[in-house]
Design a protein around this motif. Structure first.
Motif, mmCIF file in Angstrom:
data_model
loop_
_atom_site.group_PDB
_atom_site.id
_atom_site.type_symbol
_atom_site.label_atom_id
_atom_site.label_comp_id
_atom_site.label_asym_id
_atom_site.label_seq_id
_atom_site.Cartn_x
_atom_site.Cartn_y
_atom_site.Cartn_z
ATOM 1 N N PHE A 1 0.635 -0.944 -0.446
ATOM 2 C CA PHE A 1 0.137 0.007 0.182
ATOM 3 C C PHE A 1 1.205 1.667 -0.184
ATOM 4 C CE2 PHE A 1 -2.156 3.064 2.143
ATOM 5 C CZ PHE A 1 -3.196 4.093 1.622
ATOM 6 N N ALA A 2 1.498 1.427 0.972
ATOM 7 C CA ALA A 2 2.909 2.184 0.804
ATOM 8 C C ALA A 2 3.728 2.679 -0.428
ATOM 9 C CB ALA A 2 4.223 2.369 2.181
ATOM 10 N N LEU A 3 3.725 1.518 -1.198
ATOM 11 C CA LEU A 3 4.642 1.587 -2.760
ATOM 12 C C LEU A 3 3.593 2.056 -3.380
ATOM 13 C CD1 LEU A 3 7.296 1.425 -4.324
ATOM 14 C CD2 LEU A 3 6.224 -1.252 -4.643
ATOM 15 N N ALA A 4 2.065 1.966 -3.513
ATOM 16 C CA ALA A 4 1.516 2.693 -4.633
ATOM 17 C C ALA A 4 1.072 3.533 -4.323
ATOM 18 C CB ALA A 4 0.513 1.021 -4.410
ATOM 19 N N THR A 5 0.829 3.619 -3.395
ATOM 20 C CA THR A 5 0.141 5.216 -3.047
ATOM 21 C C THR A 5 1.924 6.580 -3.018
ATOM 22 O OG1 THR A 5 0.527 5.117 -0.841
ATOM 23 C CG2 THR A 5 -2.121 4.693 -1.821
ATOM 24 N N SER A 6 2.674 5.586 -2.994
ATOM 25 C CA SER A 6 3.640 6.940 -2.908
ATOM 26 C C SER A 6 3.897 7.110 -4.324
ATOM 27 C CB SER A 6 4.777 6.930 -1.667
ATOM 28 O OG SER A 6 5.448 5.350 -2.479
ATOM 29 N N LEU A 7 3.795 6.131 -4.779
ATOM 30 C CA LEU A 7 3.714 6.367 -6.632
ATOM 31 C C LEU A 7 3.131 7.447 -7.548
ATOM 32 C CD1 LEU A 7 6.483 3.330 -7.213
ATOM 33 C CD2 LEU A 7 7.364 5.458 -6.737
ATOM 34 N N SER B 1 8.217 18.068 4.116
ATOM 35 C CA SER B 1 8.237 16.924 5.905
ATOM 36 C C SER B 1 6.493 16.602 6.655
ATOM 37 C CB SER B 1 8.409 17.744 6.853
ATOM 38 O OG SER B 1 10.171 18.408 6.110
ATOM 39 N N GLY B 2 5.317 17.506 5.544
ATOM 40 C CA GLY B 2 4.754 17.584 6.702
ATOM 41 C C GLY B 2 3.588 16.243 6.079
ATOM 42 N N ALA B 3 3.559 16.820 4.727
ATOM 43 C CA ALA B 3 2.679 15.351 3.908
ATOM 44 C C ALA B 3 3.280 13.591 4.178
ATOM 45 C CB ALA B 3 3.438 15.659 2.251
ATOM 46 N N THR B 4 4.462 13.525 4.058
ATOM 47 C CA THR B 4 5.494 12.701 4.619
ATOM 48 C C THR B 4 4.686 12.395 6.423
ATOM 49 O OG1 THR B 4 7.448 13.044 3.689
ATOM 50 C CG2 THR B 4 7.789 10.903 5.588
ATOM 51 N N CYS B 5 4.591 13.099 7.335
ATOM 52 C CA CYS B 5 4.778 12.521 9.019
ATOM 53 C C CYS B 5 2.918 12.496 8.193
ATOM 54 C CB CYS B 5 4.759 13.729 9.269
ATOM 55 S SG CYS B 5 6.422 14.235 9.562
ATOM 56 N N SER B 6 2.100 12.471 7.764
ATOM 57 C CA SER B 6 0.243 12.693 7.626
ATOM 58 C C SER B 6 0.679 11.024 6.443
ATOM 59 C CB SER B 6 -0.334 14.285 6.705
ATOM 60 O OG SER B 6 0.028 15.254 7.389
ATOM 61 N N PHE B 7 1.193 10.792 6.061
ATOM 62 C CA PHE B 7 1.081 10.243 4.991
ATOM 63 C C PHE B 7 1.419 8.625 6.431
ATOM 64 C CE2 PHE B 7 2.869 6.405 2.867
ATOM 65 C CZ PHE B 7 1.534 5.853 1.627
ATOM 66 N N THR B 8 2.335 8.877 7.069
ATOM 67 C CA THR B 8 3.165 8.509 7.930
ATOM 68 C C THR B 8 1.352 7.353 8.892
ATOM 69 O OG1 THR B 8 5.085 8.568 7.248
ATOM 70 C CG2 THR B 8 4.801 7.607 9.147
ATOM 71 N N LEU B 9 1.334 8.766 9.011
ATOM 72 C CA LEU B 9 0.235 8.619 10.570
ATOM 73 C C LEU B 9 -0.948 8.083 9.800
ATOM 74 C CD1 LEU B 9 0.268 12.408 12.434
ATOM 75 C CD2 LEU B 9 1.407 9.662 13.170
ATOM 76 N N LEU B 10 -1.139 8.364 8.364
ATOM 77 C CA LEU B 10 -2.309 7.969 7.485
ATOM 78 C C LEU B 10 -2.620 6.616 7.608
ATOM 79 C CD1 LEU B 10 -5.153 7.624 6.695
ATOM 80 C CD2 LEU B 10 -3.630 8.444 4.224
ATOM 81 N N LEU C 1 -0.477 4.169 9.678
ATOM 82 C CA LEU C 1 -0.701 3.443 10.744
ATOM 83 C C LEU C 1 -2.037 3.591 11.622
ATOM 84 C CD1 LEU C 1 2.829 5.207 12.809
ATOM 85 C CD2 LEU C 1 2.301 2.714 11.971
ATOM 86 N N ALA C 2 -2.618 4.010 10.637
ATOM 87 C CA ALA C 2 -4.128 4.136 11.421
ATOM 88 C C ALA C 2 -4.893 3.166 10.826
ATOM 89 C CB ALA C 2 -4.898 5.806 11.566
ATOM 90 N N ILE C 3 -4.489 3.076 9.316
ATOM 91 C CA ILE C 3 -5.109 1.971 8.829
ATOM 92 C C ILE C 3 -4.553 0.995 9.092
ATOM 93 C CG2 ILE C 3 -5.820 1.554 6.449
ATOM 94 C CD1 ILE C 3 -5.539 4.077 5.340
ATOM 95 N N GLY C 4 -3.305 0.502 8.790
ATOM 96 C CA GLY C 4 -3.127 -0.592 9.350
ATOM 97 C C GLY C 4 -3.791 -1.075 11.354
ATOM 98 N N MET C 5 -3.570 -0.066 11.730
ATOM 99 C CA MET C 5 -4.081 -0.602 13.185
ATOM 100 C C MET C 5 -5.454 -0.718 13.057
ATOM 101 S SD MET C 5 -1.900 0.087 15.444
ATOM 102 C CE MET C 5 -0.483 0.653 16.263
#
Length: 59
Positions: free
Chosen positions: A12-18, A44-53, A55-59
Motif C-alpha cells: 500500500f505504501a509503495l503504490a500510494t507513494s508512486l 515534511s508535513g506530507a510525509t508525516c501525515s502519510f505515515t500517520l495515515l 499507521l491508522a489504517i494498519g491498526m
C-alpha cells in the motif's frame, strides 16, 4: 504483526507513494515556485501525515 500484514502495508505504501496524487503535485509546484529549501516544510508535513495515515489504517 504477521508477515502478511507487513507485506500488505508495504505494498500500500509503495503504490500510494508512486502515484502522482495531489500532494505530490503541490510539492512539485511549491518546489518550482519557491525553491527546495522553502518546500521542505510542505514535504515534511506530507510525509508525516502519510505515515500517520498508514499507521491508522494498519491498526
Amino acid at each position: 504483526m504477521s508477515s502478511a500484514v507487513v507485506l500488505s502495508m508495504a505494498a500500500f505504501a509503495l503504490a500510494t507513494s508512486l502515484s502522482p496524487g495531489p500532494v505530490n503535485l503541490v510539492a512539485l509546484s511549491t518546489g518550482l515556485s519557491y525553491g527546495f529549501r522553502h518546500s521542505l516544510r510542505h514535504v515534511s508535513g506530507a510525509t508525516c501525515s502519510f505515515t500517520l495515515l498508514l499507521l491508522a489504517i494498519g491498526m
